[in-house]
Motif scaffolding. Structure first.
Motif, PDB file in Angstrom:
ATOM      1  N   TRP A 299      31.176   6.979  36.790  1.00 52.67           N
ATOM      2  CA  TRP A 299      30.784   7.589  35.538  1.00 52.67           C
ATOM      3  C   TRP A 299      29.502   6.993  34.953  1.00 52.67           C
ATOM      4  O   TRP A 299      28.762   7.683  34.258  1.00 52.67           O
ATOM      5  CB  TRP A 299      31.953   7.384  34.566  1.00 52.67           C
ATOM      6  N   ASN A 300      29.229   5.724  35.182  1.00 50.44           N
ATOM      7  CA  ASN A 300      28.042   5.130  34.555  1.00 50.44           C
ATOM      8  C   ASN A 300      26.753   5.563  35.240  1.00 50.44           C
ATOM      9  O   ASN A 300      25.673   5.419  34.681  1.00 50.44           O
ATOM     10  CB  ASN A 300      28.139   3.593  34.531  1.00 50.44           C
ATOM     11  N   THR A 336      29.620   0.677  38.053  1.00 50.33           N
ATOM     12  CA  THR A 336      30.708   0.214  37.196  1.00 50.33           C
ATOM     13  C   THR A 336      31.831   1.232  37.245  1.00 50.33           C
ATOM     14  O   THR A 336      31.560   2.419  37.155  1.00 50.33           O
ATOM     15  CB  THR A 336      30.211   0.143  35.725  1.00 50.33           C
ATOM     16  N   TRP A 338      36.226   1.943  36.163  1.00 56.30           N
ATOM     17  CA  TRP A 338      37.473   1.455  35.602  1.00 56.30           C
ATOM     18  C   TRP A 338      38.552   2.427  36.016  1.00 56.30           C
ATOM     19  O   TRP A 338      38.278   3.539  36.455  1.00 56.30           O
ATOM     20  CB  TRP A 338      37.367   1.388  34.064  1.00 56.30           C
ATOM     21  N   ASP A 340      42.873   3.304  34.878  1.00 59.26           N
ATOM     22  CA  ASP A 340      44.099   2.929  34.177  1.00 59.26           C
ATOM     23  C   ASP A 340      45.281   3.622  34.821  1.00 59.26           C
ATOM     24  O   ASP A 340      45.284   4.844  34.951  1.00 59.26           O
ATOM     25  CB  ASP A 340      44.017   3.348  32.706  1.00 59.26           C
ATOM     26  N   SER A 345      45.145  -2.109  34.140  1.00 59.03           N
ATOM     27  CA  SER A 345      43.841  -1.675  33.675  1.00 59.03           C
ATOM     28  C   SER A 345      42.771  -2.398  34.488  1.00 59.03           C
ATOM     29  O   SER A 345      42.609  -3.603  34.380  1.00 59.03           O
ATOM     30  CB  SER A 345      43.724  -1.996  32.190  1.00 59.03           C
ATOM     31  N   LEU A 347      38.822  -3.014  35.871  1.00 64.54           N
ATOM     32  CA  LEU A 347      37.399  -2.871  35.554  1.00 64.54           C
ATOM     33  C   LEU A 347      36.641  -3.529  36.699  1.00 64.54           C
ATOM     34  O   LEU A 347      36.948  -4.658  37.070  1.00 64.54           O
ATOM     35  CB  LEU A 347      37.067  -3.561  34.228  1.00 64.54           C
ATOM     36  N   TYR A 349      32.763  -3.968  39.016  1.00 62.57           N
ATOM     37  CA  TYR A 349      31.310  -3.835  39.136  1.00 62.57           C
ATOM     38  C   TYR A 349      30.915  -3.987  40.594  1.00 62.57           C
ATOM     39  O   TYR A 349      31.560  -4.723  41.339  1.00 62.57           O
ATOM     40  CB  TYR A 349      30.593  -4.938  38.343  1.00 62.57           C
ATOM     41  N   GLY A 386      43.057  -6.581  34.070  1.00 67.39           N
ATOM     42  CA  GLY A 386      42.976  -7.247  32.765  1.00 67.39           C
ATOM     43  C   GLY A 386      41.773  -8.189  32.765  1.00 67.39           C
ATOM     44  O   GLY A 386      40.758  -7.893  33.392  1.00 67.39           O
ATOM     45  N   ARG A 388      39.237  -9.010  30.925  1.00 65.33           N
ATOM     46  CA  ARG A 388      37.961  -8.330  30.704  1.00 65.33           C
ATOM     47  C   ARG A 388      36.744  -9.266  30.620  1.00 65.33           C
ATOM     48  O   ARG A 388      35.767  -9.095  31.345  1.00 65.33           O
ATOM     49  CB  ARG A 388      38.026  -7.509  29.400  1.00 65.33           C
TER      50      ARG A 388
END
Ligand code: FAD
Ligand code: SF4
Lengths: 406, 63
Positions: A299-300, A336, A338, A340, A345, A347, A349, A386, A388
């Motif tokens: 998405w980024n 990037t 993510w 869920d 969760s 995240l 890179y 988790g 973050r």
């Protein structure tokens, strides 16, 4: 009147390109063609909130500001062909439109199984809002769905459907779900968490038939097992929408090949003037990793690409000296993503699938933690469950050292 | 002065905004988003970029 900049694809990449052109000083006409009838909306909620909550387009539409108020949106209209030599696009009504610059942001479509007879209803996929709306109509407690494909979209739909009280079975080709994008440790952890919530997996399996006439009744696996179900979801990947460039001197195998300024290139590698591709459909190099060209379905990426294209295209159309300066700066994003799923969760890179080795960097396995993905000694990706702030601290470190970049 | 609003129902604490406008957004010790409700006009462009990169589209300028 001057010819407009034409953007093909009215989604994230299309909208961000229009915004970026304005921010970079281009004030001429902009026309966007979008095949879907909807104004640009956010796709990640399609496998989550749109299925789980009865939200409609308004809840997922991208907010639009004053800067793009004068953009002409031609929705519900597909572009069939772009002639890069004549600077013309042809829409599906056969009408031709000249452009001063063109940006292709046509994204992907769901891949479908190549099976002779498919039932006429009950077969779903999740790429568009209309797809998600159709699927959620069947996600009622007590129904059973089979999801084919254990990638991100398959696993997210599984988690959402399970939470709605649906009986969920995932069939995947590999030994564990999400193996290629995440590596075996994290992938096994995710499978275990899904199973704890009651999702069932048939891994190392292929579906050879989807049985039913008017409605889906069951699926048949290659080991002979037959699984009855009320609906079937194909989540076996996607294909780039490149057909509109057929007949041009371009490289459109597995995505539109662009250079490090996102300009569509000819077979000899030289760029077409004022023609760009952004988002999921583009195949591009990421210098911080290597000169290998690839698509990145995160998405980024459309947003970052659009920033670059807005600058290059507006400087080029204005004939400004900034162009020379801008094109010396290669596009070099940090991918990037993510995801869920249940309480999990993630995240991440970098380019995890370029790794040949995975290491636990922080935390504990099967708990909150950070995995590092290495190619040789280089950290090519990180993924946090988790934790973050800990993952974010690694963001600027992903990439390959020049010595190993080949 | 700019006014900023984040819909904390929507925010999933992905921290993408932090990289675009670190003077305005940060994650706290519990990895939850914290932000300045007002910012200097010089932050306008950075905040606009943060609005664009927020996966949940949770950030906006408040009136
Ligand atoms: C269900 C789902 C969940 C996702 N979840 C995540 C996530 O959690 N994290 C993450 O990082 N990414 C996620 N993604 C990926 C992310 O949404 C994409 O990377 C992003 O949407 C790409 O934007 P795009 O503008 O390049 O393409 P798209 O969003 O695919 O838009 C392309 C648009 O062009 C239109 N079009 C195609 N051909 C033509 C034509 N010839 N003429 C006119 N219009 C045309 C299409 O109809 C479409 O509207 C998810 C995607 C899906 C589908
Ligand atoms: S980018 Fe959006 S979702 Fe992420 S922390 Fe910032 S406001 Fe929250």
């Amino acid at each position: 009147m001057t010819d407009p900049v034409i953007i093909v694809g009215g989604s994230l990449g299309g909208l961000r390109t229009a915004e970026s052109l304005r921010r970079s000083g281009y004030s001429g006409p902009i026309r966007v063609f979008g095949e879907e009838p909807h104004a640009p909306y956010n796709r990640p909620p399609l496998s989550k909130e749109v299925l789980a909550e009865r939200v409609d387009h308004a809840a997922v539409a991208f907010p639009q500001g004053d800067t793009t108020a004068d953009v002409e949106w031609i929705l519900g209209t597909r572009v069939d062909h772009i002639d890069l030599g004549r600077n013309i696009v042809r829409d599906n009504r056969g009408e031709e439109h000249s452009y001063s610059g063109v940006v292709v942001a046509t994204g992907l479509r769901s891949r479908h199984m190549d099976l002779p007879a498919m039932p006429t209803s009950g077969v779903h996929s999740v790429r568009s809002l209309d797809d998600a709306m159709a699927l959620r109509a069947v996600l009622t407690p007590g129904t059973r769905i089979v999801i084919y494909g254990a990638g991100f979209i398959g696993c997210e739909v599984a988690a959402t459907a399970k939470k709605l009280g649906v009986d969920v079975i995932v069939v995947g080709k590999g030994p564990v779900p999400l193996l290629r994008p995440l590596g075996v440790q994290l992938a096994s952890d995710i499978q275990a968490r899904h199973e704890a919530h009651g999702v069932k997996f048939f891994m190392n399996s292929k579906i050879t038939r989807v049985i039913g006439g008017d409605r889906v009744e069951s699926v048949l696996l290659d080991n002979g097992v037959e699984i009855w179900c009320n609906a079937f979801v194909e989540a076996i990947g996607s294909e780039p929408n490149v057909e509109l460039l057929h007949g041009n001197d371009v490289d459109i195998e597995h995505g539109i090949r662009v250079d490090d300024n996102l300009r569509i290139t000819r077979a000899d590698g030289t760029p077409w003037p004022n023609a760009f591709a952004v988002g999921d459909v583009a195949r591009f190099p990421i210098p911080r990793f290597s000169d290998r060209v690839r698509r990145v379905e995160h998405w980024n990426i459309p947003t970052e690409m659009s920033r670059k294209v807005g600058k290059v295209l507006s400087a080029s159309l204005a004939g400004s000296a900034e162009l020379e300066d801008e094109i010396t700066k290669a596009f070099d994003p940090i991918p990037t993503f993510w995801s869920d799923q249940f309480e999990l969760s993630l995240l991440a890179y970098g380019l995890i699938d370029e790794a040949d080795r995975v290491e636990l960097l922080e935390g504990r396995e099967n708990d909150d933690c950070v995995y590092g993905y290495f190619c040789g000694d280089d950290l090519v990706g990180v993924c946090g469950v988790g934790m973050r702030s800990a993952v974010m601290a690694y963001r600027s470190r992903v990439g390959r050292k020049p010595a190993s970049a080949s | 002065m700019l006014k900023i609003h984040v819909d904390m129902e929507k925010c999933q604490h992905y921290g993408q905004c932090v990289f675009e406008a670190p003077a305005v957004f940060r994650l706290n010790g519990e990895d939850k988003l914290e932000y300045e409700a007002t910012a200097d006009d010089s932050e306008r462009d950075n905040i606009q970029l943060a609005i664009e990169v927020c996966p949940m589209q949770a950030i906006k300028f408040a009136e």
